[in-house]
Design an enzyme around this catalytic site. Sequence first.
Site, PDB file in Angstrom:
ATOM      1  N   ASP A   1       1.176  -1.611  -0.061  1.00 24.52           N
ATOM      2  CA  ASP A   1       0.267   0.149   0.109  1.00 24.52           C
ATOM      3  C   ASP A   1       0.888   1.212  -0.169  1.00 24.52           C
ATOM      4  O   ASP A   1       1.902   1.456   0.567  1.00 24.52           O
ATOM      5  CB  ASP A   1      -0.948   0.527   1.162  1.00 24.52           C
ATOM      6  CG  ASP A   1      -2.534   1.165   0.837  1.00 24.52           C
ATOM      7  OD1 ASP A   1      -2.182   1.422   0.306  1.00 24.52           O
ATOM      8  OD2 ASP A   1      -3.146   0.412   2.141  1.00 24.52           O
TER       9      ASP A   1
ATOM     10  N   GLU B   1     -10.266   6.567   3.981  1.00 21.79           N
ATOM     11  CA  GLU B   1      -9.384   6.157   5.086  1.00 21.79           C
ATOM     12  C   GLU B   1      -9.401   7.321   6.370  1.00 21.79           C
ATOM     13  O   GLU B   1     -10.387   7.355   6.811  1.00 21.79           O
ATOM     14  CB  GLU B   1      -8.149   6.852   3.670  1.00 21.79           C
ATOM     15  CG  GLU B   1      -8.145   5.694   2.501  1.00 21.79           C
ATOM     16  CD  GLU B   1      -6.324   5.666   1.930  1.00 21.79           C
ATOM     17  OE1 GLU B   1      -5.702   5.584   2.627  1.00 21.79           O
ATOM     18  OE2 GLU B   1      -5.858   5.809   0.995  1.00 21.79           O
TER      19      GLU B   1
HETATM   20  C1  BGC Z   1      -5.013   2.790   0.143  1.00 18.90           C
HETATM   21  C2  BGC Z   1      -5.791   1.983  -0.508  1.00 18.90           C
HETATM   22  C3  BGC Z   1      -5.439   2.376  -1.874  1.00 18.90           C
HETATM   23  C4  BGC Z   1      -3.877   3.243  -2.173  1.00 18.90           C
HETATM   24  C5  BGC Z   1      -3.987   3.993  -3.939  1.00 18.90           C
HETATM   25  C6  BGC Z   1      -3.636   3.905   0.373  1.00 18.90           C
HETATM   26  O1  BGC Z   1      -4.000   5.012   0.609  1.00 18.90           O
HETATM   27  O2  BGC Z   1      -4.943   2.094   1.742  1.00 18.90           O
HETATM   28  O3  BGC Z   1      -6.628   0.909  -0.417  1.00 18.90           O
HETATM   29  O4  BGC Z   1      -5.546   1.156  -2.929  1.00 18.90           O
HETATM   30  O5  BGC Z   1      -4.132   4.472  -1.115  1.00 18.90           O
HETATM   31  O6  BGC Z   1      -4.228   4.485  -3.796  1.00 18.90           O
HETATM   32  C1  BGC Z   2      -3.342   9.388  -2.910  1.00 17.76           C
HETATM   33  C2  BGC Z   2      -4.331   8.447  -2.595  1.00 17.76           C
HETATM   34  C3  BGC Z   2      -3.329   7.558  -1.245  1.00 17.76           C
HETATM   35  C4  BGC Z   2      -2.910   8.366   0.291  1.00 17.76           C
HETATM   36  C5  BGC Z   2      -2.697   8.098   0.735  1.00 17.76           C
HETATM   37  C6  BGC Z   2      -3.297  10.525  -1.555  1.00 17.76           C
HETATM   38  O1  BGC Z   2      -2.706  11.361  -1.947  1.00 17.76           O
HETATM   39  O2  BGC Z   2      -4.031  10.142  -4.073  1.00 17.76           O
HETATM   40  O3  BGC Z   2      -5.084   7.362  -3.330  1.00 17.76           O
HETATM   41  O4  BGC Z   2      -4.656   6.762  -0.826  1.00 17.76           O
HETATM   42  O5  BGC Z   2      -2.742   9.787   0.024  1.00 17.76           O
HETATM   43  O6  BGC Z   2      -2.499   8.787   2.464  1.00 17.76           O
END
Ligand code: BGC
Ligand code: BGC
Length: 808
Positions: A326, A521
Amino acid sequence: MRQAGICSIIGATLLASTAMAQDAGPVAGASASTAHPDLWPQARSRGLVDPATEAFVTELMTRMSLEEKVGQMIQADTSAITPDDLRRYPLGSILSGGSSPPLGRPDRSPGPDWAATVNAFEAVAMEPRTGHTAIPLIFGIDAVHGNNNVVGATLFPHNIALGATRNLDLTRRIGDATAQETAAAGIHWAFGPTLAVPQDDRWGRTYEGYSEDPQLVRAFSGAMVEGLQGKPGLTTIQVGRVAASAKHFLGDGGTTSGVDQGNTELSEAELIATHAPGYPPAINGGVMTIMASFNSWNGQKMHGNRSLLTDVLKGRMGFDGFIVGDWNGHAQVAGCTKTDCAASFNAGLDMAMAPDSWQGLFDTTLAQVRAGTIPMERVDDAVRRILRVKHRLGLFDTARPFADRPGVIGAPAHRAIAREAVRQSLVLLKNDGVLPLRPDAKLLVAGTHADDIGLQSGGWTLSWQGDGNSNADFPNAQSIYAGLAEAVRAGGGSATLSADGSFTDRPDAAIVVFGEMPYAEGRGDVRTLEFEAGDKQSLALLQRLKAAGIPTVSVFLSGRPLWVNPELNQSDAFVAGWLPGSEGGGIADVLIAGPDGAPRHDFRGRLSFSWPKTAGQFTLNVGQDGYDPLFPYDYGLSYAQGGSVPQLAEEAGVDASLANTGVFFARGRVPGPFALQLDDTVTQGAVDSPLLQEGALQLRWRGAGTARITGPELALSRETNGDTALQLQYRMDRVPAGPVQLTLGNGALDVAGLLVAGGWRSLRVPLHCFAPATADAPVTIRAAPPFTLSLAEARLVNGPEGAQCPAK
Ligand code: BGC
Ligand code: BGC
């Protein structure tokens, strides 16, 4: 821009116990974070390994340099790499994260811009160059409720809503349509399905899960993997299939206090019983990739857990695809940084998601392989898995009949599936007989979410958080209001939109559409399950309608069950609508009757998450001892089978101020649960802020001393990993001669050099400058005379412009 509730813009969490969000290494003594593979369910990847593919990969690998092999193991984000960079760094994969637009284009761009982006990277990867082995890239995106980053794509209801449909065939068709719309944007890989089994509804990712019940997640897992990929062995991009990614392995839905990226403290038996059931059907169904989770299990980060990634997943569960990390998840493993993490590769990670850190990680990893810190067999295993998936997915065949194929993105047939899903996911919680509404009725349509496609779609919609969207950003979509208006217009009635519920012409009935503001998130982590704690705007609207004697139907949009007893009491009917996506018309299909007054569609949705009786039932889950919900798992009324709801108790059972985790000073006061403490040497007096009479506090230093805002302990490691900043709105009335020390948690900084005299200003310091893991005093200012500072606001903000660490 809309202002989301405090709790939804700030994911900081008050700690109920000392959850270890950061990797503390395995728990000492008992190897409580080491799995025993023979206790785990068995599975077997189907459709991935076959002699032709393996021979192809073997031959290819003999031609690859070590640099090219290491490159396969690293994935960069489009926001931090250009196609040209691939000439020097032969990476194997690119993603676009939730906030990353296509190359050279703004956020919210249509399909062709995405296909052009993929092509631009692909062209360099496939370029004939001496000393270069042409290997196609695998390009991934969070297509988690449709291909949701792309303007015009069909937006399906989020997984929590699909869980309520109990409809696996429908889910398979949604997966199929999502795959086609993803392939049509030139993209090869969808980062879904989420197989989390959310156990604490305070978690900001609850809506990404199908259910709190592991067995229901298990059923949906197989259906969605088959939808996205097709039957095992039949997944090729040429027929509009994409690789899926079951995520997040493992225990993401089980963290203590529902803290995103937190610590899942469970015995091995509990981890298996609650969090593992979704994985065997995904693996048996041929899932090509699995994403490692940010969370820890008993103190050890999953990205570093060899027993689970290697022994259980690749061994016992026979997974033959590859494990992707991730977003800089490897950096959270004990002893690692974003650009240095042999431990994660050695634990079994095959491809690190290194959005902005790919270059440093590439260099370090290459050196570690040369030095033998990462064994060559491990590299060869990872590369074989990645190339196997690329080959099986048809990426070595350059034909891309789906990319840019007109009419696929937002196709009427896909939108019809989404509308069907909306209809089937609605859960009727209460109906005193007001529903269904007659098609010739004069309706008032009210509430914050009534005519807002962004709000009805939630997080992961055109932007990461799902914020900043307007109806104009959704060319192939319909708001809930528009759907209602269409239905009653056809039936001879009328619908009047009035967000605040005011009217001049008395309506026959009102439909009030309200709910949570979008989040994704950790920013969606909350502290209580009370809806609109401390700020009951929607309730006030319902009360006004009730007082006017208007029969009222509530349509509640949320990413989780919330405590809404007061709102239920004020409603004649109440529908849980979840996060329906682009097809708002699906609501009218069920609420508005046909010409004969009989329902056109009955309610079919049933709760896949238990609905709480108090705002403190955080971990209310079916099957537990003393289970005492307001509406149990499986609950859902229908027209065919009614059922009434008595007047409900209106005691939340939780102190509403606990919901506040990010506003420490505002409107002239320190809001609960925080408090101001001043040393004797610091005095205070009210002054006007730019907005409000006596809206600010002037702090005067008479001697060396401290002004401190204290409160319950906040867990801040998630915010510290991200782009959250502490923001003070201040006016410096007397300039200091010495340092001004600003402290947050364990970090202290001298901000004297950042403070500017003359008028109201904002000081924004990113949390990572303080590097706090927790804080019980989110703002502490230590100074000596002369110094006078007026404070209008102190709060956490996400991603502000101009945030900087003070110079050392
Ligand atoms: C998330 C994932 C996601 C990834 C890419 C991460 O922060 O936990 O679920 O697929 O970002 O965007
Ligand atoms: C991204 C997301 C990712 C996240 C993680 C964002 O800046 O666009 O895809 O999941 O950061 O912290």
